[in-house]
Motif scaffolding. Structure first.
Motif, PDB file in Angstrom:
ATOM      1  N   GLY A 111      -1.744  -7.427  -4.854  1.00 26.58           N
ATOM      2  CA  GLY A 111      -1.953  -5.944  -5.061  1.00 26.58           C
ATOM      3  C   GLY A 111      -1.636  -5.461  -6.296  1.00 26.58           C
ATOM      4  O   GLY A 111      -2.007  -4.305  -6.747  1.00 26.58           O
ATOM      5  N   ALA A 112      -0.890  -6.235  -7.210  1.00 22.45           N
ATOM      6  CA  ALA A 112      -0.725  -5.936  -8.584  1.00 22.45           C
ATOM      7  C   ALA A 112      -0.651  -7.159  -9.605  1.00 22.45           C
ATOM      8  O   ALA A 112       0.337  -7.321 -10.163  1.00 22.45           O
ATOM      9  CB  ALA A 112       1.039  -5.048  -8.468  1.00 22.45           C
ATOM     10  N   LEU A 113      -1.794  -7.518  -9.739  1.00 24.87           N
ATOM     11  CA  LEU A 113      -1.879  -8.919 -10.338  1.00 24.87           C
ATOM     12  C   LEU A 113      -1.456  -8.929 -11.644  1.00 24.87           C
ATOM     13  O   LEU A 113      -1.047  -9.933 -12.290  1.00 24.87           O
ATOM     14  CB  LEU A 113      -3.322  -9.501 -10.135  1.00 24.87           C
ATOM     15  N   THR A 114      -1.866  -7.771 -12.342  1.00 21.08           N
ATOM     16  CA  THR A 114      -1.761  -7.760 -13.850  1.00 21.08           C
ATOM     17  C   THR A 114      -0.311  -7.039 -14.200  1.00 21.08           C
ATOM     18  O   THR A 114      -0.030  -6.803 -15.376  1.00 21.08           O
ATOM     19  CB  THR A 114      -2.515  -6.997 -14.598  1.00 21.08           C
ATOM     20  N   TRP A 115       0.635  -6.474 -13.267  1.00 16.62           N
ATOM     21  CA  TRP A 115       1.953  -5.974 -13.404  1.00 16.62           C
ATOM     22  C   TRP A 115       2.767  -6.831 -13.677  1.00 16.62           C
ATOM     23  O   TRP A 115       2.733  -8.093 -12.990  1.00 16.62           O
ATOM     24  CB  TRP A 115       1.956  -4.886 -12.418  1.00 16.62           C
ATOM     25  N   PRO A 116       4.016  -6.697 -14.268  1.00 20.98           N
ATOM     26  CA  PRO A 116       4.951  -7.492 -14.516  1.00 20.98           C
ATOM     27  C   PRO A 116       5.833  -7.841 -13.291  1.00 20.98           C
ATOM     28  O   PRO A 116       5.794  -7.176 -12.501  1.00 20.98           O
ATOM     29  CB  PRO A 116       6.004  -6.842 -15.644  1.00 20.98           C
ATOM     30  N   ALA A 117       6.460  -8.947 -13.381  1.00 26.07           N
ATOM     31  CA  ALA A 117       7.231  -9.476 -12.054  1.00 26.07           C
ATOM     32  C   ALA A 117       8.091  -8.566 -11.533  1.00 26.07           C
ATOM     33  O   ALA A 117       8.468  -8.460 -10.047  1.00 26.07           O
ATOM     34  CB  ALA A 117       7.653 -10.783 -12.278  1.00 26.07           C
ATOM     35  N   ASP A 118       8.802  -7.907 -12.700  1.00 24.03           N
ATOM     36  CA  ASP A 118      10.012  -6.937 -12.136  1.00 24.03           C
ATOM     37  C   ASP A 118       9.475  -5.532 -11.495  1.00 24.03           C
ATOM     38  O   ASP A 118      10.134  -4.888 -10.866  1.00 24.03           O
ATOM     39  CB  ASP A 118      10.821  -6.491 -13.301  1.00 24.03           C
ATOM     40  N   GLN A 119       8.147  -5.510 -11.138  1.00 19.27           N
ATOM     41  CA  GLN A 119       7.664  -4.310 -10.798  1.00 19.27           C
ATOM     42  C   GLN A 119       6.688  -4.732  -9.307  1.00 19.27           C
ATOM     43  O   GLN A 119       6.058  -4.170  -8.758  1.00 19.27           O
ATOM     44  CB  GLN A 119       6.681  -3.509 -11.613  1.00 19.27           C
ATOM     45  N   GLY A 120       7.128  -6.040  -9.090  1.00 12.64           N
ATOM     46  CA  GLY A 120       6.342  -6.705  -7.883  1.00 12.64           C
ATOM     47  C   GLY A 120       4.863  -7.163  -8.191  1.00 12.64           C
ATOM     48  O   GLY A 120       4.228  -7.743  -7.248  1.00 12.64           O
ATOM     49  N   GLY A 121       4.797  -7.387  -9.562  1.00 10.66           N
ATOM     50  CA  GLY A 121       3.460  -7.791  -9.781  1.00 10.66           C
ATOM     51  C   GLY A 121       3.337  -9.560 -10.459  1.00 10.66           C
ATOM     52  O   GLY A 121       4.533  -9.895  -9.891  1.00 10.66           O
ATOM     53  N   ALA A 122       2.297 -10.026 -10.664  1.00  7.19           N
ATOM     54  CA  ALA A 122       2.112 -11.476 -10.955  1.00  7.19           C
ATOM     55  C   ALA A 122       2.183 -11.533 -12.498  1.00  7.19           C
ATOM     56  O   ALA A 122       2.458 -12.797 -12.643  1.00  7.19           O
ATOM     57  CB  ALA A 122       1.001 -11.993 -10.146  1.00  7.19           C
ATOM     58  N   GLY A 123       1.927 -10.555 -13.360  1.00  7.27           N
ATOM     59  CA  GLY A 123       1.911 -10.966 -14.688  1.00  7.27           C
ATOM     60  C   GLY A 123       0.679 -11.497 -15.039  1.00  7.27           C
ATOM     61  O   GLY A 123       0.777 -12.431 -16.168  1.00  7.27           O
ATOM     62  N   LEU A 124      -0.546 -11.487 -14.425  1.00  9.41           N
ATOM     63  CA  LEU A 124      -1.653 -12.398 -14.686  1.00  9.41           C
ATOM     64  C   LEU A 124      -2.605 -11.640 -15.641  1.00  9.41           C
ATOM     65  O   LEU A 124      -2.548 -10.366 -15.900  1.00  9.41           O
ATOM     66  CB  LEU A 124      -2.316 -12.753 -13.455  1.00  9.41           C
ATOM     67  N   SER A 125      -3.445 -12.322 -16.285  1.00 13.55           N
ATOM     68  CA  SER A 125      -4.463 -11.675 -16.972  1.00 13.55           C
ATOM     69  C   SER A 125      -5.481 -10.579 -16.291  1.00 13.55           C
ATOM     70  O   SER A 125      -5.617 -11.030 -14.930  1.00 13.55           O
ATOM     71  CB  SER A 125      -5.393 -12.831 -17.492  1.00 13.55           C
ATOM     72  N   PRO A 126      -6.075  -9.733 -16.652  1.00 13.31           N
ATOM     73  CA  PRO A 126      -6.959  -8.894 -15.948  1.00 13.31           C
ATOM     74  C   PRO A 126      -8.040  -9.655 -15.399  1.00 13.31           C
ATOM     75  O   PRO A 126      -8.680  -9.159 -14.457  1.00 13.31           O
ATOM     76  CB  PRO A 126      -7.472  -7.956 -17.012  1.00 13.31           C
ATOM     77  N   LEU A 127      -8.315 -10.678 -15.812  1.00 16.87           N
ATOM     78  CA  LEU A 127      -9.544 -11.704 -15.593  1.00 16.87           C
ATOM     79  C   LEU A 127      -9.317 -11.905 -13.998  1.00 16.87           C
ATOM     80  O   LEU A 127     -10.253 -12.182 -13.176  1.00 16.87           O
ATOM     81  CB  LEU A 127      -9.682 -12.910 -16.236  1.00 16.87           C
ATOM     82  N   TYR A 128      -7.870 -12.046 -13.473  1.00 21.06           N
ATOM     83  CA  TYR A 128      -7.912 -12.688 -12.177  1.00 21.06           C
ATOM     84  C   TYR A 128      -8.016 -11.243 -11.283  1.00 21.06           C
ATOM     85  O   TYR A 128      -8.376 -11.460 -10.237  1.00 21.06           O
ATOM     86  CB  TYR A 128      -6.361 -13.205 -12.035  1.00 21.06           C
ATOM     87  N   GLU A 129      -7.504 -10.027 -11.804  1.00 22.53           N
ATOM     88  CA  GLU A 129      -7.771  -8.929 -10.856  1.00 22.53           C
ATOM     89  C   GLU A 129      -9.124  -8.577 -10.875  1.00 22.53           C
ATOM     90  O   GLU A 129      -9.672  -8.422  -9.625  1.00 22.53           O
ATOM     91  CB  GLU A 129      -7.036  -7.714 -11.545  1.00 22.53           C
ATOM     92  N   GLU A 130      -9.953  -8.911 -11.741  1.00 18.94           N
ATOM     93  CA  GLU A 130     -11.576  -8.647 -11.623  1.00 18.94           C
ATOM     94  C   GLU A 130     -12.172  -9.546 -10.596  1.00 18.94           C
ATOM     95  O   GLU A 130     -13.077  -9.439  -9.953  1.00 18.94           O
ATOM     96  CB  GLU A 130     -12.029  -8.577 -12.979  1.00 18.94           C
ATOM     97  N   ALA A 131     -11.537 -10.865 -10.945  1.00 16.62           N
ATOM     98  CA  ALA A 131     -11.767 -11.919  -9.704  1.00 16.62           C
ATOM     99  C   ALA A 131     -11.871 -11.537  -8.435  1.00 16.62           C
ATOM    100  O   ALA A 131     -12.583 -11.690  -7.717  1.00 16.62           O
ATOM    101  CB  ALA A 131     -11.074 -13.326 -10.322  1.00 16.62           C
ATOM    102  N   PHE A 132     -10.437 -11.266  -8.012  1.00 16.80           N
ATOM    103  CA  PHE A 132     -10.214 -10.852  -6.759  1.00 16.80           C
ATOM    104  C   PHE A 132     -11.010  -9.617  -6.280  1.00 16.80           C
ATOM    105  O   PHE A 132     -11.350  -9.434  -5.084  1.00 16.80           O
ATOM    106  CB  PHE A 132      -8.601 -10.192  -6.700  1.00 16.80           C
ATOM    107  N   ALA A 133     -11.217  -8.591  -7.228  1.00 16.23           N
ATOM    108  CA  ALA A 133     -12.041  -7.655  -6.795  1.00 16.23           C
ATOM    109  C   ALA A 133     -13.510  -7.884  -6.179  1.00 16.23           C
ATOM    110  O   ALA A 133     -14.109  -7.159  -5.345  1.00 16.23           O
ATOM    111  CB  ALA A 133     -12.121  -6.509  -7.816  1.00 16.23           C
ATOM    112  N   ASP A 134     -13.938  -8.765  -7.308  1.00 13.73           N
ATOM    113  CA  ASP A 134     -15.411  -9.420  -6.864  1.00 13.73           C
ATOM    114  C   ASP A 134     -15.378  -9.958  -5.477  1.00 13.73           C
ATOM    115  O   ASP A 134     -16.527  -9.953  -4.669  1.00 13.73           O
ATOM    116  CB  ASP A 134     -15.778 -10.306  -7.782  1.00 13.73           C
ATOM    117  N   VAL A 135     -14.347 -10.695  -5.119  1.00 14.90           N
ATOM    118  CA  VAL A 135     -14.354 -11.574  -3.946  1.00 14.90           C
ATOM    119  C   VAL A 135     -14.122 -10.291  -2.953  1.00 14.90           C
ATOM    120  O   VAL A 135     -14.692 -10.487  -1.619  1.00 14.90           O
ATOM    121  CB  VAL A 135     -13.325 -12.610  -3.777  1.00 14.90           C
ATOM    122  N   GLU A 136     -13.189  -9.539  -3.032  1.00 12.69           N
ATOM    123  CA  GLU A 136     -12.892  -8.561  -2.020  1.00 12.69           C
ATOM    124  C   GLU A 136     -13.917  -7.672  -1.460  1.00 12.69           C
ATOM    125  O   GLU A 136     -14.189  -7.243  -0.256  1.00 12.69           O
ATOM    126  CB  GLU A 136     -11.712  -7.477  -2.525  1.00 12.69           C
TER     127      GLU A 136
END
Length: 415
Positions: free
Chosen positions: A73-98
């Motif tokens: 749910g928050a792939l590009t957000w920092p871990a202290d906010q419940g995110g994964a701290g990942l590149s926006p590329l992962y967020e876009e990849a998930f959106a494509d699959v969703e």
């Protein structure tokens, strides 16, 4: 490869993205049914009763929580906010699959809270205020924008809603309009005038407003598309503690620009909103019109516009990976997005003819929801004219437009 297994901040390879997408697809398969064909909805704004719209929001909030708790749910957000701290590329990849699955859809209010207000609070908020970020991202809390006013739409800095200091807090009086989803919101990001003696851009301050505060009245506005997701909000002696001031006194314009920057960067990010080439082609085949020269020309134009948009997204992705800020490019993408929506509307009119305005009982009448809703996004987030001015001045380096109110105290500007 799940979100929890990836190195924080790492730039993924194509193989890593493919592996992540495969894992996401497997997870989504356990929660949603696969979509058979393109999304049938082409609505830009929903035409729902209050009860049905509330139920839609509830389903979307539940889906946001499910994704967030699973790490998606928050792939590009920092871990202290419940995110994964990942590149926006992962967020876009998930959106494509969703998009391959029949998820609950979207609503302007949840998009505003997760994509616009949450990052603004993260950027300007105090440690206490930042506790709101996680509930916004997870869908536990909903937030709207309280920016535009009847007398200050595109000229946002000319707003007249007043916030007067009163002891340890502020008293706010005024009126806001075009606040999407305000009737369902828990919070509002409010921009108010705190010093009328200063020029209009410098006398503004931002606040976080609980929408159940005494003196707040929300009135939904009926849109020509049939729905009432836009609202007018009246503020009558509304008291806000200074602890809910967002940023420094007088820095409201910077806060507003940050939120608007997120909005323009987000505009068009959801390729499904309002439908497009896939739905038009499906209906052209259903009506046996794929051989019509005008229809083929319009379909080709929409296809090209969508491919250009995809290349623009790729360009923006590469710029972010290089550490560049979106800046005025967000205005360019926003303008291109609204022009593409207009092209889709025109294509639907060419394809359907009288079916656009008269229900033939074959399902194609749904395009009227697009035709009547698309013009709204030519105003939302800054009108097309505002975007062109930004592009001209900040991208093309053209001389700025003459402004008679430059350096003039807001109270002295004729209205």
């Amino acid at each position: 490869m799940t979100a929890h297994d990836i190195a924080v901040g790492a730039t993924p390879t194509a193989d890593e993205l493919d592996e992540f997408a495969a894992e996401a697809r497997a997870w989504l398969s356990g929660h949603l049914a696969r979509r058979d064909g393109p999304n049938p909805s082409v609505a830009v704004f929903s035409d729902l009763s209050f009860e049905r719209e509330r139920a839609l929001l509830t389903r979307i909030q539940q889906w946001l929580r499910t994704k967030f708790d699973a790490g998606y749910g928050a792939l590009t957000w920092p871990a202290d906010q419940g995110g994964a701290g990942l590149s926006p590329l992962y967020e876009e990849a998930f959106a494509d699959v969703e998009r391959e699955f029949a998820h609950p859809g979207q609503h302007e209010l949840t998009s505003v809270g997760t994509a616009l207000i949450a990052p603004t609070v993260q950027h300007f908020g105090t440690p206490e205020q930042r506790r709101l970020v996680r509930p916004l991202l997870r869908g536990d809390e909903l937030a709207c924008q309280l920016f535009s006013e009847p007398g200050a739409g595109s000229d946002l800095a000319g707003l007249a809603t007043k916030a007067v200091r009163d002891g340890a807090g502020w008293v706010v009086n005024g009126r806001k309009v075009w606040s999407s989803g305000a009737q369902f919101a828990d919070w509002g990001e409010l921009i108010a005038r705190t010093d009328p003696e200063l020029p209009k851009h410098r006398g503004l301050t931002a606040f976080l407003l609980p929408m159940d505060t005494p003196g707040v009245e929300v009135r939904p506005l009926r849109q020509m598309s049939g729905g009432s997701s836009f609202c007018e909000v009246f503020l009558d002696d509304v008291r806000i503690p200074d602890s809910l001031r967002l940023g420094a006194v007088g820095e409201g314009w910077s806060v507003a620009l940050t939120t608007l920057g997120f909005e323009r960067g987000f505009s068009g990010a959801n390729a499904e909103l309002g439908g497009g080439y896939a739905q038009l082609l499906e209906d052209a085949r259903k009506l046996g019109r794929t051989g019509d020269h005008d229809v083929r020309r319009m379909l080709a134009a929409v296809w090209v516009a969508e491919k250009v948009a995809a290349l623009s997204v790729q360009r923006g992705r590469e710029a972010r990976l290089a550490g560049d800020e979106p800046g005025a490019m967000g205005s360019l993408r926003k303008l291109a997005w609204t022009q593409r929506m207009k092209l889709v509307s025109e294509s639907a009119a060419v394809l359907l003819g009288p079916r656009l305005v008269a229900d033939a009982g074959d399902g194609t009448f749904r395009w009227i929801e697009h035709y009547l809703g698309a013009p709204g996004y030519r105003i939302a987030g800054g009108s097309d004219e505002i975007q062109r001015t930004i592009i001209a001045e900040r991208l093309l380096g053209l001389p700025p437009e003459p402004r008679a109110d430059r350096g003039v105290a807001w109270k002295d500007i004729p209205r």
